[in-house]
Enzyme design. Structure first.
Site, PDB file in Angstrom:
ATOM      1  N   ARG A 139       0.804  -1.238   0.000  1.00 51.14           N
ATOM      2  CA  ARG A 139       0.000   0.000   0.000  1.00 51.14           C
ATOM      3  C   ARG A 139       0.827   1.274   0.000  1.00 51.14           C
ATOM      4  NH1 ARG A 139      -3.599  -2.838   3.856  1.00 51.14           N
ATOM      5  NH2 ARG A 139      -4.875  -4.148   2.517  1.00 51.14           N
ATOM      6  N   LYS A 194       4.793  11.128 -11.701  1.00 60.84           N
ATOM      7  CA  LYS A 194       4.163  10.125 -12.558  1.00 60.84           C
ATOM      8  C   LYS A 194       4.966   8.831 -12.498  1.00 60.84           C
ATOM      9  CE  LYS A 194       1.964  13.054 -16.026  1.00 60.84           C
ATOM     10  NZ  LYS A 194       1.935  13.395 -17.459  1.00 60.84           N
ATOM     11  N   GLU A 197      14.851  18.076 -23.637  1.00 63.15           N
ATOM     12  CA  GLU A 197      13.839  18.422 -22.629  1.00 63.15           C
ATOM     13  C   GLU A 197      14.213  19.723 -21.911  1.00 63.15           C
ATOM     14  OE1 GLU A 197      10.922  17.104 -22.199  1.00 63.15           O
ATOM     15  OE2 GLU A 197      11.024  15.066 -22.998  1.00 63.15           O
ATOM     16  N   LYS A 250      10.223  22.903 -13.875  1.00 61.16           N
ATOM     17  CA  LYS A 250       9.317  21.755 -13.769  1.00 61.16           C
ATOM     18  C   LYS A 250       8.544  21.812 -12.451  1.00 61.16           C
ATOM     19  CE  LYS A 250       7.869  17.430 -14.817  1.00 61.16           C
ATOM     20  NZ  LYS A 250       8.248  16.097 -15.238  1.00 61.16           N
ATOM     21  N   GLU A 293      -2.355  17.423 -13.859  1.00 63.21           N
ATOM     22  CA  GLU A 293      -2.497  17.714 -15.283  1.00 63.21           C
ATOM     23  C   GLU A 293      -3.924  18.029 -15.712  1.00 63.21           C
ATOM     24  OE1 GLU A 293      -0.050  15.195 -17.578  1.00 63.21           O
ATOM     25  OE2 GLU A 293      -0.613  16.102 -19.469  1.00 63.21           O
ATOM     26  N   ARG A 324      -0.214  22.056 -16.576  1.00 62.04           N
ATOM     27  CA  ARG A 324       0.871  21.086 -16.722  1.00 62.04           C
ATOM     28  C   ARG A 324       1.013  20.608 -18.164  1.00 62.04           C
ATOM     29  NH1 ARG A 324       2.204  16.224 -12.506  1.00 62.04           N
ATOM     30  NH2 ARG A 324       3.828  15.174 -13.695  1.00 62.04           N
ATOM     31  N   ASN A 327       4.035  19.386 -22.306  1.00 61.57           N
ATOM     32  CA  ASN A 327       3.839  18.544 -23.478  1.00 61.57           C
ATOM     33  C   ASN A 327       4.268  19.240 -24.772  1.00 61.57           C
ATOM     34  OD1 ASN A 327       2.956  15.914 -23.340  1.00 61.57           O
ATOM     35  ND2 ASN A 327       1.146  16.362 -24.591  1.00 61.57           N
ATOM     36  N   HIS A 370       5.596  17.488 -27.840  1.00 62.36           N
ATOM     37  CA  HIS A 370       5.410  16.053 -27.591  1.00 62.36           C
ATOM     38  C   HIS A 370       4.302  15.430 -28.428  1.00 62.36           C
ATOM     39  CE1 HIS A 370       8.242  16.591 -24.379  1.00 62.36           C
ATOM     40  NE2 HIS A 370       8.132  15.351 -23.997  1.00 62.36           N
ATOM     41  N   HIS A 424       5.789  12.396 -29.880  1.00 65.02           N
ATOM     42  CA  HIS A 424       5.382  11.023 -29.533  1.00 65.02           C
ATOM     43  C   HIS A 424       5.022  10.222 -30.776  1.00 65.02           C
ATOM     44  CE1 HIS A 424       4.374  11.827 -25.046  1.00 65.02           C
ATOM     45  NE2 HIS A 424       5.434  11.060 -25.126  1.00 65.02           N
ATOM     46  N   HIS A 450      13.547   9.319 -27.308  1.00 62.32           N
ATOM     47  CA  HIS A 450      12.470  10.236 -26.966  1.00 62.32           C
ATOM     48  C   HIS A 450      12.861  11.689 -27.264  1.00 62.32           C
ATOM     49  CE1 HIS A 450       9.006  11.820 -24.834  1.00 62.32           C
ATOM     50  NE2 HIS A 450       9.803  12.566 -24.102  1.00 62.32           N
TER      51      HIS A 450
END
Lengths: 368, 368
Positions: B123, B145, B187, B229, B239, B243, B247, B250, B254, B266
């Protein structure tokens, strides 16, 4: 839909507070209500083969075409990470995304698996709990614990994930098998013992109606259980201290359950654990000596065991107590009562030290 | 230990706020610091074979006997639920309990896996991130994340789980292979573009020192990245809107990454995506027309691609854009700039509609 609502507050995150709605015979109306409450989110229903065979899945779906997953076989044997992987891949195959609501229909196992799957699907989606057993209606559907077993231990995988709503339809209890039904009521007796002496008296006075599954009496029990559990969980959502009182009867109970190789149902083992706690209370002068008689008498009327079953390995039992997941330095603390409806609390602690010798004597008395 | 500290606030749960500590050459002192900060908790270190082979695991352990798990092979191929199960069972075999701290040493993959494993072990236990790549130091170690892939899609399993601390030792970048190093800096360029024009100028003026991995310049970059960030994540941790600016580049990025069959790293794909966004900005009159030249020139100095690689399947690319996980009704919104250091925000939205035709023309220009 005639229902009583009880709100469960989640103090560390007020927006996570949720409602428990209690009624009788409203299963077929729940999905529409969930759709109304969650807007255009996609639904996914999780249940198990027992619940589906009892007709509850069909009643819930009420003709709607909703993607669903039936855990088969039902029960602890399926409460593992492989089942969770299968569920999540089935959600992906149904093209469900982050805007999914998982609806978990069933007993504690379905609830634990469903909450866990929801908590890890694409970083977390809401779960709505519809508990269908005495134990899950009383206990496991509220409180936000989720988990599944690894090959090595119980609940090795798990999260805290509060439901977004809980629906208790006491009519689902009608199809529950008798042993499950009676064992599950032990968690309700536990709630009465730790929090509400009048509720305990209600149990004593209405035992026949309870055993004949009178819907009105069961609704009252459901409401009492939810109110007690909600109040405790609200005050200590992550089990820092007060929430431990819900563990009453569970320290010896879990050990008996495990040492029996899970031949005993959880509630049956907790019944033995409650008597164990009552014996310890006698030994520690926390009781007038009469209390244990009242408790034993009520549990006997539920036809649950009040003694350690013959043939249980004593060494295994002690070992299981030592391995209790709440143990500190190899020995757990115990939750004890100072009165019916009142947990013994000393120095602000709801779980207290009990000497190993006292526990060993208690196990002797519990076995004879 | 000489370090700069930046605090990342977690508004919805202030007690989850944490510190990012940035320094150079302090790897060997981190575990003692973690032990001091977390009391008597048990440590568990997670890393991968690349990081271990580069000598960073040995430096981190500094002779201490700490249970650890080395993900092998390193990289995306191991970012799946089976790896997580193996990690958790290895924690159980080391008799670790709820009082464990997971320390994740490595790039974004190790960080994602480590945070996810920590979030579901009994948990949830704390995770300390020690990112060792340009991309993870700039980006993935902050923000909470976590995730691993299923057999069907990326990050099908995941949680939001904030680190309890982040340690950035820029010296770990010395052993990074050149292509990874340069791609990861994209980035950082993205951070400059969305939030800080002076930071962009710093990049332009110091490109040689950056490429020769000057520790002082890298420390400055690490601090800027973390500050940007942290500020964005603080304002929108889950998000909902702001946020999304992270992206930038991206959406096309992506799609290019995926349509290349992950032949592009990436950061390399994001470089193409940033130029794509700049072309869209020109078409939508959001730019003076000169901006794209400055951006392209900087990315070219990093030797990352600024065009869609020859031979990439156009239909696949469009399909990948449609399947963008942030798509609404089959077409994603785009993050665009109004200036270097400033995201275009209209009607309070940081991600805006762009007609499919405009995107298709952009893909044409990006391919030639």
């Amino acid at each position: 839909m005639l229902m009583t609502e009880i709100e469960v507050k989640v103090p560390e995150s007020p927006s996570d507070s949720y409602k428990v709605r209690i009624g009788s015979g409203m299963l077929g109306q729940i999905l529409s209500k969930v759709e109304d409450d969650f807007g255009s989110r996609g639904l996914f229903v999780l249940t198990d083969s027992n619940v589906a065979n009892a007709g509850h899945l069909e009643k819930l779906l009420a003709g709607k075409s909703v993607p669903h997953f039936i855990i088969d076989p039902a029960g602890e044997v399926s409460k593992n990470i492989s089942t969770v992987i299968a569920i999540i891949e089935s959600m992906e195959k149904a093209f469900l995304g982050r805007d999914t609501v998982v609806v978990a229909l069933g007993g504690g196992t379905v609830g634990d698996i469903g909450a866990f799957a929801a908590s890890i699907f694409k970083r977390g989606v809401p779960v709505v709990q519809i508990p269908t057993t005495t134990v899950s209606q009383a206990d496991s559907s509220i409180g936000g614990k989720s988990g599944v077993d690894s090959s090595l231990s119980k609940n090795a995988f798990g999260t805290f994930w509060h439901p977004s709503a809980v629906y208790v339809d006491v009519e689902t209890l009608k199809t529950l098998d008798d042993r499950q039904y009676r064992a599950g009521l032990v968690e309700s007796v536990k709630h009465a013992l730790i929090a509400d002496s009048e509720y305990f008296e209600f149990f004593e006075s209405n035992i026949d109606a309870i055993l004949s599954r009178d819907m009105e009496v069961l609704s009252k029990i459901a409401k009492k259980n939810c109110a007690i559990k909600a109040s405790v969980v609200e005050q200590d959502p992550t089990e820092k201290n007060m929430r431990r009182m819900l563990n009453y009867g569970h320290t010896i109970g879990h050990a008996v359950e495990s040492a029996s190789g899970f031949d005993l149902l959880h509630g049956e083992a907790v019944a033995v654990g409650i008597i164990g706690a009552a014996i310890i209370e006698n030994k520690m002068m926390l009781s007038d000596g009469e209390r244990i008689g009242r408790i034993r008498s009520l549990l006997e009327k539920l036809s649950v065991p009040v003694k350690i079953p013959a043939g249980l390995d004593r060494a295994k039992l002690l070992e299981a107590i030592r391995r209790d997941k709440k143990a500190v330095q190899g020995w757990p603390n115990f939750v004890l009562l100072s009165d019916i409806g009142k947990v013994y609390c000393t120095e602000g602690q709801y779980a207290v030290k009990v000497q190993q010798q006292v526990v060993e004597q208690t196990l002797d008395e519990l076995a004879t």
